[in-house]
Design an enzyme around this catalytic site. Structure first.
Site, mmCIF file in Angstrom:
data_model
loop_
_atom_site.group_PDB
_atom_site.id
_atom_site.type_symbol
_atom_site.label_atom_id
_atom_site.label_comp_id
_atom_site.label_asym_id
_atom_site.label_seq_id
_atom_site.Cartn_x
_atom_site.Cartn_y
_atom_site.Cartn_z
ATOM 1 N N LYS A 113 71.914 81.970 56.290
ATOM 2 C CA LYS A 113 70.869 82.797 55.489
ATOM 3 C C LYS A 113 69.563 82.220 56.010
ATOM 4 O O LYS A 113 69.339 80.935 56.262
ATOM 5 C CB LYS A 113 71.022 82.548 53.899
ATOM 6 C CG LYS A 113 70.248 83.460 53.272
ATOM 7 C CD LYS A 113 70.669 83.295 51.610
ATOM 8 C CE LYS A 113 70.041 84.470 50.844
ATOM 9 N NZ LYS A 113 70.373 84.406 49.432
ATOM 10 N N SER A 188 71.393 88.802 47.568
ATOM 11 C CA SER A 188 70.580 88.738 48.729
ATOM 12 C C SER A 188 70.885 88.156 50.202
ATOM 13 O O SER A 188 70.301 88.034 51.072
ATOM 14 C CB SER A 188 69.241 87.703 48.073
ATOM 15 O OG SER A 188 69.721 86.458 47.732
ATOM 16 N N SER A 211 74.508 86.508 44.605
ATOM 17 C CA SER A 211 73.828 86.802 45.941
ATOM 18 C C SER A 211 74.869 86.102 47.181
ATOM 19 O O SER A 211 74.548 86.780 48.460
ATOM 20 C CB SER A 211 72.521 86.147 46.348
ATOM 21 O OG SER A 211 71.622 86.661 45.311
#
Length: 561
Positions: A113, A188, A211
């Protein structure tokens, strides 16, 4: 004039990062050719065989990087999933000894990420004000990965603020769902999910309200939400530094369940507490894994609804498929009545936004686009409290919507005194779940991961509060895994003719405005497996048992072009 200059700088920094990414991708000419026979063999091999091959010298780690570099470039062309492209640098790390090729992840490319700090690369979190924040050295998380033998090679897209089940920002643009480009891949950690669905191997995301789980559900991959203190989080950027009311956790995401188990076991086996002071010195417990791999009969609690938004037909079908498979395998299904998930949703919303949304807004530049869901929260937070109270009264007594009114009532910035009271309520709520589970005596729960499959782009404006199925387990800090089960079927998953959206509460109306089985046809649908706190070994073993029980109904992964 100051605002105008701020906006100009915002546009310049966004263009700089997009041009930089484009140039890095253009330079990767050798990564744009079709997959060779050897590369397809690498993609199909179990992760254990790849690691063994690197360790004994029969597989070159550069061949693994070449293979998954191609996967990443192709996935990005389809979904805009990448942010920082580190493939050229990764070639150098393999050659200069930065990667421990005797470690348990020897040579395996790992995607990260965008928030995770890699020396020499930005961690923008989608904010243009973060452009240029590259650290000089790897964070603890990345040092651990390299010592384990993993090769960081790309970073992946996410939403600005990190508070969304979408993945869009001005710096990197919009990431799309690998199954249907009109929908979100999740958030996310959406870029990660898109890449893994299209052939990536192992990745890492973060989870504060779902997420790593919503993206797995939306995109058709596997993920594990670890309890706090089990997976490292050292060396990262965030939109909400200091937010500890609902602690964020970093956790693994993978294309297959075997990879998820192997990756988690390997990383915990590297003693992550020696790299990160937040990690508990809790070694991997193979005996727990073995116990739940062998147990003949489970007591399975089924949480059919969170009491706020009943799951849509596609999500009900996935849950019932899983329930039927477990029953057929001889396990006991238990109807449960746990402590109110709605109470967790109210508590979580207040704890997460106790600062009045000031922190995540403080990094914005003038004119910078905001995620519609986060923007909704910020807008309501900034309304004068007398006006909000009038609105609350109207929702509660005129619309007679107690659910929506309860979420609105106290949605304002909190003093330190008020924050402490909320934390006290959170701990009391965790105690309720602890006692309830002891009395219920279930081995694990199965639940929908979300009320609906993937949301369409900008849909979080309507669905921002519909996150109860994942957020609940952040509040109580339970270990959860996501298993993809099926796909939306436009015939099987239609809403009944008697369905009336006007009869729903405000949160449910927001979610169901977006549900359209015909438009969603083919999108993945998953189930969530829930254990208790720090039960990663148990949950992974049970996920394998559940997937085995599904048998021929097991989810089919996307083909790799």
């Amino acid at each position: 004039m100051v605002f105008f200059l701020d906006y100009i700088q915002h546009k310049k920094d966004c263009k700089f990062k997009q041009d930089e990414r484009a140039e890095r991708l253009r330079a990767l000419t050798q990564y744009r050719s079709p997959f060779t026979t050897q590369e397809r063999e690498i993609i199909d091999k179990p992760i254990e065989e790849l690691v063994e091959g690197v360790q004994n010298g029969t597989i070159e780690p550069i061949d693994l990087l070449n293979t998954y570099g191609k996967v990443a470039v192709k996935a990005h062309d389809k979904t805009n999933c990448l942010t920082e492209v580190m493939i050229s640098e990764a070639e150098g790390w393999i050659k200069d000894g930065s990667i421990n090729l005797k470690g348990p992840l020897a040579g395996i490319p790992v995607s990260l990420k965008d928030t995770i700090n890699v020396g020499g690369f930005d961690s923008t979190v989608g904010y243009s004000s973060y452009v240029g924040n590259k650290p000089t050295h790897d964070g603890g998380h990345v040092r651990l990965l390299k010592d384990a033998g993993a090769v960081p090679y790309v970073k992946t897209n996410m939403p600005i603020t990190l508070l969304s089940f979408e993945s869009t920002n001005d710096v990197w643009g919009r990431c799309t769902n690998p199954h249907n480009n009109k929908y979100s891949p999740g958030g996310s950690t959406g870029g990660e999910a898109a890449l893994l669905a299209l052939g990536g191997r192992i990745g890492i995301g973060s989870d504060v309200a779902g997420s790593v789980r919503a993206p797995a559900h939306f995109s058709g991959i596997y993920s594990l939400r670890c309890s706090t203190g089990r997976w490292p989080k050292a060396g990262f950027a965030t939109s909400m530094p200091g937010q500890e009311g609902v602690p964020s956790v970093y956790s693994p995401m993978t294309r297959t369940l075997n990879d998820l188990t192997y990756f988690t076991r390997s990383l915990v086996g590297m003693k992550p507490w020696e790299y990160d002071h937040t990690v508990h010195p809790l070694p991997w417990r193979p005996e727990v894994e073995e116990e739940y791999a062998a147990k003949s009969k489970f007591r399975v609690g089924v949480m059919r609804t969170d009491g706020v938004v009943d799951p849509a037909p596609a999500c009900v079908r996935a849950l019932e498929m899983t329930e039927a498979a477990l029953k057929e395998a001889g396990h006991e299904i238990v109807e449960i009545d746990p402590p109110s998930p709605y109470e967790a949703l109210k508590l979580g919303a207040l704890l997460l936004n106790a600062d009045g949304c000031q922190m995540f807004k403080s990094f914005f530049r003038w004119g910078e686009w905001n995620d519609p869901g986060a923007d909704q929260m910020d807008f309501y937070m900034r309304l004068p409290r007398p006006l909000k109270y009038i609105h609350y009264l109207w929702v509660k007594y005129v619309r007679k919507d107690d659910v929506w009114a309860g979420l609105l009532k106290d949605f304002h910035a909190k003093s330190a005194f008020e924050q402490w009271k909320l934390v006290s309520q959170r701990e009391a709520y965790r105690g309720k779940w602890f006692d309830w589970w002891n009395d219920a005596d279930v081995d694990f729960l199965i639940t929908p991961p979300n009320a609906t499959p993937a949301v369409p782009h900008d849909g979080m404006k309507e669905a921002v509060s519909s996150c109860g199925y994942t957020f609940l387990f952040n509040i109580i800090d339970y270990t959860c895994g996501i298993i993809p089960v099926t796909h939306v079927d436009k015939e099987l998953d239609k809403l009944p003719s008697t369905f009336n959206i006007k009869k729903l509460n405000g949160v449910a109306q927001g979610a169901y405005k977006l549900y359209d089985a015909e438009a969603m046809h083919g999108l993945p649908v998953a189930v969530q497996i829930v254990g208790r706190r720090l039960e990663e070994e148990k949950v992974l073993a049970i996920m394998k048992r559940v997937e085995d029980a599904l048998g021929d109904d097991k989810y089919e992964l996307l083909d790799i072009d």
